[in-house]
Scaffold this motif. Structure first.
Motif, PDB file in Angstrom:
ATOM      1  N   UNK A  72      25.535  29.639  42.977  1.00 45.10           N
ATOM      2  CA  UNK A  72      26.584  30.516  43.483  1.00 45.10           C
ATOM      3  C   UNK A  72      27.310  31.281  42.383  1.00 45.10           C
ATOM      4  N   UNK A  73      26.988  30.972  41.143  1.00 44.60           N
ATOM      5  CA  UNK A  73      27.640  31.656  40.041  1.00 44.60           C
ATOM      6  C   UNK A  73      29.120  31.339  39.967  1.00 44.60           C
ATOM      7  N   UNK A  74      29.469  30.119  40.369  1.00 48.77           N
ATOM      8  CA  UNK A  74      30.878  29.755  40.420  1.00 48.77           C
ATOM      9  C   UNK A  74      31.502  29.705  39.035  1.00 48.77           C
ATOM     10  N   UNK A  75      30.658  29.454  38.005  1.00 47.33           N
ATOM     11  CA  UNK A  75      31.221  29.367  36.670  1.00 47.33           C
ATOM     12  C   UNK A  75      31.871  30.686  36.244  1.00 47.33           C
ATOM     13  N   UNK A  76      31.510  31.752  36.942  1.00 43.79           N
ATOM     14  CA  UNK A  76      32.091  33.060  36.608  1.00 43.79           C
ATOM     15  C   UNK A  76      33.142  33.476  37.642  1.00 43.79           C
ATOM     16  N   UNK A  77      33.397  32.596  38.602  1.00 39.25           N
ATOM     17  CA  UNK A  77      34.329  32.928  39.657  1.00 39.25           C
ATOM     18  C   UNK A  77      35.705  32.335  39.367  1.00 39.25           C
ATOM     19  N   UNK A  78      36.617  32.593  40.241  1.00 40.68           N
ATOM     20  CA  UNK A  78      37.976  32.112  40.046  1.00 40.68           C
ATOM     21  C   UNK A  78      38.069  30.619  40.277  1.00 40.68           C
ATOM     22  N   UNK A  79      39.094  30.028  39.664  1.00 39.13           N
ATOM     23  CA  UNK A  79      39.335  28.605  39.860  1.00 39.13           C
ATOM     24  C   UNK A  79      39.631  28.286  41.300  1.00 39.13           C
ATOM     25  N   UNK A  80      40.202  29.229  42.039  1.00 41.74           N
ATOM     26  CA  UNK A  80      40.530  29.013  43.447  1.00 41.74           C
ATOM     27  C   UNK A  80      39.269  28.783  44.273  1.00 41.74           C
ATOM     28  N   UNK A  81      38.216  29.580  43.989  1.00 44.55           N
ATOM     29  CA  UNK A  81      36.958  29.412  44.725  1.00 44.55           C
ATOM     30  C   UNK A  81      36.333  28.066  44.407  1.00 44.55           C
ATOM     31  N   UNK A  82      36.328  27.709  43.138  1.00 46.73           N
ATOM     32  CA  UNK A  82      35.757  26.430  42.736  1.00 46.73           C
ATOM     33  C   UNK A  82      36.518  25.272  43.368  1.00 46.73           C
ATOM     34  N   UNK A  83      37.822  25.364  43.413  1.00 43.76           N
ATOM     35  CA  UNK A  83      38.624  24.306  44.030  1.00 43.76           C
ATOM     36  C   UNK A  83      38.307  24.161  45.508  1.00 43.76           C
ATOM     37  N   UNK A  84      38.084  25.284  46.170  1.00 45.44           N
ATOM     38  CA  UNK A  84      37.758  25.243  47.596  1.00 45.44           C
ATOM     39  C   UNK A  84      36.411  24.563  47.823  1.00 45.44           C
ATOM     40  N   UNK A  85      35.444  24.863  46.964  1.00 48.96           N
ATOM     41  CA  UNK A  85      34.127  24.236  47.080  1.00 48.96           C
ATOM     42  C   UNK A  85      34.203  22.744  46.779  1.00 48.96           C
ATOM     43  N   UNK A  86      35.001  22.371  45.812  1.00 44.14           N
ATOM     44  CA  UNK A  86      35.160  20.956  45.488  1.00 44.14           C
ATOM     45  C   UNK A  86      35.836  20.204  46.629  1.00 44.14           C
ATOM     46  N   UNK A  87      36.815  20.843  47.267  1.00 45.66           N
ATOM     47  CA  UNK A  87      37.477  20.224  48.419  1.00 45.66           C
ATOM     48  C   UNK A  87      36.491  20.031  49.566  1.00 45.66           C
TER      49      UNK A  87
END
Length: 285
Positions: free
Chosen positions: A187-202
């Motif tokens: 998903x290329x999350x490493x280049x995305x915002x922390x908010x998106x990553x937090x949502x995926x982790x949740x």
């Protein structure tokens, strides 16, 4: 749980290994085992060894059924002439089969990472769960199961497997491991915002919590949950090896699965490469 278990066999080493797994499960659940041998109609057409080949298949079915009966398992046997994956699925429907247990390779399987074509098609198309058993070089088995892994992404395709995993864990008094992997690479999350990553982790945490909740309600002896980041198939494979997993139970489609005839890429890779048996469960249409 399981009342009728189907074991397709061609007498190969991998198929024979699958018989042992089916026998152990049938003994614990008082299920009947149906032994099916299929003579491939495509290779038999105009073949001079037609009768010999069918006789060989009959002998394999009879030998396997006799061995199972001697161990106290109720058995039935059948020999069909058809395209193998089609015969297996048709027999499963006719005999009201609850579970298909088969090796990942038949006589034509030549590479560890090349899933046998018959097995692949049965996994993709079967309406009932399929337990695929890889050949072990040293002949070791992973039953009785102590640690069962349930990979999940929280999708309907993943959640549909939880009852099966819970029932098996209860039968074997096994521990359930629930794992959800955040696909940061895909998903290329490493280049995305922390908010998106937090949502995926949740979302990943919610997915493993759902498994834990159902397992706990069913009095599974122990449950462990974990979330991870990376390529799902790789992280699942690493978890299997690091935690000595005996059985993987997973859906054939996750959030990206859109067609019945397209096996989810994660499930496909795990079935092909897992050192432990994998039970796949397809979401009902």
């Amino acid at each position: 749980m399981f009342d009728n278990i189907l074991v397709p066999t061609d007498g190969s080493e991998c198929a024979e290994a699958a018989v042992g797994y089916a026998e152990d499960l049938a003994t614990r659940t008082d299920a009947s085992i149906h032994v099916l041998c299929v003579a491939d109609s495509r290779t038999l057409e105009n073949a001079p060894q037609h009768d010999l080949f069918k006789k060989e298949r009959t002998e394999i079915a009879e030998r396997t059924s006799t061995e199972l009966s001697e161990s106290g398992v109720s058995t039935e046997q059948a020999v069909r002439t058809d395209i193998p994956h089609r015969a297996i699925r048709e027999y499963a429907t006719e005999a009201d089969i609850d579970l298909i247990v088969m090796g990942t390779h038949g006589r034509t399987g030549v590479e560890r990472f090349l899933l046998g074509s018959v097995t692949e098609k049965v996994v993709r198309l079967s309406d009932v769960p399929v337990l695929t058993v890889p050949a072990q070089e040293n002949g070791e088995v992973t039953y009785p199961y102590s640690d069962i892994l349930v990979p999940t992404d929280g999708s309907q395709g993943a959640e549909v497997v939880i009852p099966s995993a819970v029932e098996i864990a209860t039968t074997y008094d096994a521990r359930i491991h629930a794992l959800s992997v955040v696909d940061t690479m895909g998903l290329g999350v490493e280049r995305s915002s922390g908010e998106i990553l937090n949502a995926l982790e949740d979302s990943a945490q919610s997915a493993v919590d759902a498994v834990e909740e159902q397992a706990t309600e069913s009095s599974v002896s122990a449950v462990e949950t974990a979330t991870d980041h990376g390529t799902p198939s790789r992280r699942i494979r690493s978890y299997i090896e690091d935690h000595d997993i005996d059985l993987v139970v997973m859906g054939t489609h996750g959030r990206s699965g859109i067609e019945r005839y397209l096996l989810g890429s994660v499930a496909e890779k795990i079935v092909r490469t897992s050192p432990a048996p994998v039970m796949t469960v397809r979401q009902p249409e």
